[in-house]
Design an enzyme around this catalytic site. Structure first.
Site, mmCIF file in Angstrom:
data_model
loop_
_atom_site.group_PDB
_atom_site.id
_atom_site.type_symbol
_atom_site.label_atom_id
_atom_site.label_comp_id
_atom_site.label_asym_id
_atom_site.label_seq_id
_atom_site.Cartn_x
_atom_site.Cartn_y
_atom_site.Cartn_z
ATOM 1 N N LYS A 184 0.761 -1.351 0.040
ATOM 2 C CA LYS A 184 0.019 0.030 -0.092
ATOM 3 C C LYS A 184 0.963 1.325 -0.069
ATOM 4 O O LYS A 184 1.770 1.447 0.633
ATOM 5 C CB LYS A 184 -0.709 0.046 1.391
ATOM 6 C CG LYS A 184 -1.953 0.987 0.940
ATOM 7 C CD LYS A 184 -3.221 0.685 2.149
ATOM 8 C CE LYS A 184 -4.139 1.538 2.072
ATOM 9 N NZ LYS A 184 -5.389 1.498 3.193
ATOM 10 N N GLU A 244 -19.302 -4.487 10.779
ATOM 11 C CA GLU A 244 -20.306 -3.442 11.243
ATOM 12 C C GLU A 244 -21.425 -4.335 12.464
ATOM 13 O O GLU A 244 -21.720 -3.996 13.553
ATOM 14 C CB GLU A 244 -20.922 -2.210 10.808
ATOM 15 C CG GLU A 244 -20.232 -1.341 10.194
ATOM 16 C CD GLU A 244 -19.240 -1.627 9.021
ATOM 17 O OE1 GLU A 244 -18.281 -0.727 8.674
ATOM 18 O OE2 GLU A 244 -19.369 -2.666 8.578
ATOM 19 N N ARG A 297 -25.085 -1.621 7.772
ATOM 20 C CA ARG A 297 -24.798 -3.188 7.744
ATOM 21 C C ARG A 297 -25.032 -3.543 9.214
ATOM 22 O O ARG A 297 -25.079 -4.916 9.173
ATOM 23 C CB ARG A 297 -23.202 -3.165 7.259
ATOM 24 C CG ARG A 297 -22.975 -2.604 5.954
ATOM 25 C CD ARG A 297 -21.595 -3.225 5.598
ATOM 26 N NE ARG A 297 -20.681 -2.426 6.075
ATOM 27 C CZ ARG A 297 -19.724 -1.549 5.351
ATOM 28 N NH1 ARG A 297 -20.054 -1.449 4.012
ATOM 29 N NH2 ARG A 297 -18.893 -0.816 5.874
#
Length: 616
Positions: free
Chosen positions: A280, A364, A392
């Site tokens: 990343k 979540e 969610r």
């Protein structure tokens, strides 16, 4: 320059091999140059450069379906599919979205603004292809934490068992699964990523016909091989146990291997996982060293990596500091986040109280259920979560929290319009769905001072589940603390009553000033609590009003204005005229919040105009 001559993926396919690495360097320069001006998701895109180029060397995304997960990995894809000239407008009002949008290009297969759904969507597309007797490839590019969401495993479980030709590209940048370790792993991964291995495997499978698993000898050899591999290389077995052919891990910055592996995955004509290891922030030292900082970043100086901050505090930081202060006072207070410690202001809490800080990753629903368990056993859990991500966890809010009236506190961040992330991230539903859950108290601070007070109320004074909802960014001109009662009057007036909540009080007060100059005396009332709404609370302020206008940055169906009017009407105290000023049923795009408020007609000018139209 190579990149400036890339207008379609066909141009990528036409490049000579020696042009690909310079193209990747140019793409990284392009990303840094443009994202430094507009802000956006930088580190994840820098890490996906070679992978995206390889995809476009092997596949035709105008026909083949590439489903991103999470969608903010798509910048390189957009640059290679005819949208380079639009990058100056990235995440701006009327400009290029920061997520895949089919309305922008035929190369964007599916809207992807959240996480963990790509395998499920891709399986649906693959099954549609089979049912329609068509010929195209389907790819799910999942990574950057999306594999931590439970829906991803539901999709993998079903897709692996389906037998449908489908390629899952796992972009493992250290935020998806734990890395494999050891010399054997390294050696085997090199062998498995070489073309000769694939050709041999293809030839060997071909010896046993179109259905090799029906041959007893092949099944025996396959069983022996699988047993050895599980002993030597356990990292691959999760996917293979689900029914996938596993290829990898592959160096995600080695273009030759990526191209060979993707071509082989396409030829296998079965469910395949290609495990790609990427870095990343690759190629930009500041992002490589601080990938979290450059995950979603505002405009910055590309020479120094320093973010050009607008200055001032924001609601998230105030929330985090206040929660840490409460935790210092009461050892029962603990914090939960879903891979958003920095975004929700909880990083200082995590440092100060590591034993009481829980990051559940992009899960979540699990976060809500875990909070319920903590509350049931006597803790005071606070789940800080973006409004759009909380969606969610809706099922768990009802079944695991509300049914037992557990004292779970939600810090609902990014409530209302959020700006540049656009329609997938605006927090315009929580005011509706939280208010409909029995037993929930929903508090709406309009200033930092009110947020501090309401969070303490939520923790120490209110029973049952409580949500404190607040916006992204800083406070407006209203900086008072009038949180002592459910309803407060901020301005007196006899001609019109204007009711609102949260930071939209700033627009309501400004609208009242505009109306005053037009000779309309406007009363401004502020709701500190939008649930529960009760007649006894509302009647002293709203019964029998001549003209009631209710302004909200939420959708219209089930909004506070509708519920308030219904409660008053049930008792014969409905206003003579009702004006609902909200987002209606329209998803708003990306753009600065003031621009979006103006478009929706919920800024001061829009509110004043709606009131005047109602009076004529």
């Amino acid at each position: 320059m190579i990149l400036e001559n890339i207008h379609t993926p066909a141009d990528v396919k036409a490049l000579d091999r020696e042009q690909l690495e310079p193209l990747c360097r140019e793409l990284r320069q392009f990303l840094v140059e443009h994202v430094s001006k507009t802000g956006g998701h930088l580190a994840s895109n820098l890490g996906a450069v070679e992978l995206t180029v390889a995809i476009h060397r092997v596949f035709d995304t105008s026909k083949d379906r590439l489903v991103f997960d999470v969608g903010h990995q798509c910048y390189v894809h957009k640059a290679l599919t005819g949208r380079q000239a639009l990058f100056d407008t990235l995440r701006q009002f009327g400009g290029l979205s920061g997520f895949p949008k089919p309305r922008e290009s035929e190369h964007d297969a599916f809207i992807a603004g959240h996480a963990s759904n790509s395998v499920s969507v891709a399986l649906g597309m693959a099954r549609a292809r089979t049912l329609q007797h068509l010929d195209y490839s389907v790819l799910a590019l999942i990574g950057d934490g999306a594999l931590t969401g439970g829906l991803a495993y539901e999709g993998l479980n079903n897709a692996g068992a389906s037998g449908e030709p489908l390629i899952v590209l796992l972009n493992d940048n250290g935020m998806s699964i734990n890395p494999n370790v050891g010399a054997v792993d390294s050696h085997l991964s090199q062998i498995r990523s070489k073309p000769a291995y694939y050709h041999f495997k293809k030839w060997y499978r071909g010896l046993f016909g179109q259905h090799p698993m029906e041959n007893p000898l092949y099944r025996f050899n396959h069983k022996v091989k699988t047993s050895l591999k599980k002993a030597l290389w356990p990292g691959s077995t999760l996917f293979e146990d689900m029914g996938f052919t596993y290829l990898g891990p592959i160096d995600g910055h080695d273009l030759d291997r990526l191209v060979h592996v993707l071509a082989w995955a396409r030829e296998l004509q079965c469910p395949v996982v290609v495990h790609v290891k990427t870095v990343k922030g690759r190629g930009y030292s500041f992002a490589e060293q601080n990938p979290d900082k450059f995950h979603g970043v505002g405009p910055f100086d590309p020479e120094t990596g320093l973010v050009k901050k607008s200055g001032g505090d924001d609601f998230s930081a105030v929330f985090g500091r206040t929660l840490a202060a409460c935790a210092a006072e009461d050892g029962r207070v603990c914090a939960i986040t879903a891979a958003m410690a920095d975004g929700t202001g909880l990083a200082p809490f995590a440092k100060e109280f590591p034993d009481r800080f829980f990051d559940v990753a992009i899960a979540e629903g699990h976060g809500v259920a875990m909070a319920a368990g903590l509350a049931k056993q006597g803790m005071l859990p606070v789940f800080a979560v973006y409004s759009s991500f909380l969606q969610r966890g809706y099922d768990m809010l009802i079944h695991d929290v509300a049914l037992q009236r557990l004292h779970v506190v939600l810090g609902v961040d990014r409530a209302g319009l959020v700006g540049a992330d656009g329609e997938t991230h605006h927090g315009c539903f929580d005011a509706l769905f939280l208010s409909e859950i029995p037993g929930f108290t929903v508090l709406c601070p309009a200033s930092f001072a009110e947020l501090r007070r309401m969070l303490r109320q939520a923790l120490f004074e209110i029973d049952g589940p409580v949500a404190v909802r607040y916006p992204r960014g800083g406070e407006g001109d209203y900086r008072e603390d009038r949180s002592g009662a459910p309803v407060v009057r901020l301005r007196e007036g006899e001609d019109v009553t204007l009711l609102t909540y949260g930071v939209l009080v700033n627009q309501a007060l400004a609208a009242a000033d505009l109306l005053e100059r037009q000779g309309v005396r406007t009363e401004v009332l502020k709701l500190n609590q939008i649930s529960p709404l009760e007649y006894e609370t509302l009647a002293p302020w709203l019964a029998g009003k001549k003209l009631l206008a209710v302004a909200e940055d939420a959708f219209g169906a089930g909004c506070v204005g509708q519920r308030t009017a219904a409660i008053l009407a049930q008792h014969g105290q409905a206003p003579e005229k009702l004006v609902l000023i909200n987002l209606g049923k329209t998803f708003l795009p990306e753009g600065a919040v003031p621009q979006l408020e103006h478009q929706a007609g919920i800024d001061a000018a829009g509110i004043a105009r709606a009131v005047q139209e109602a009076r004529t």
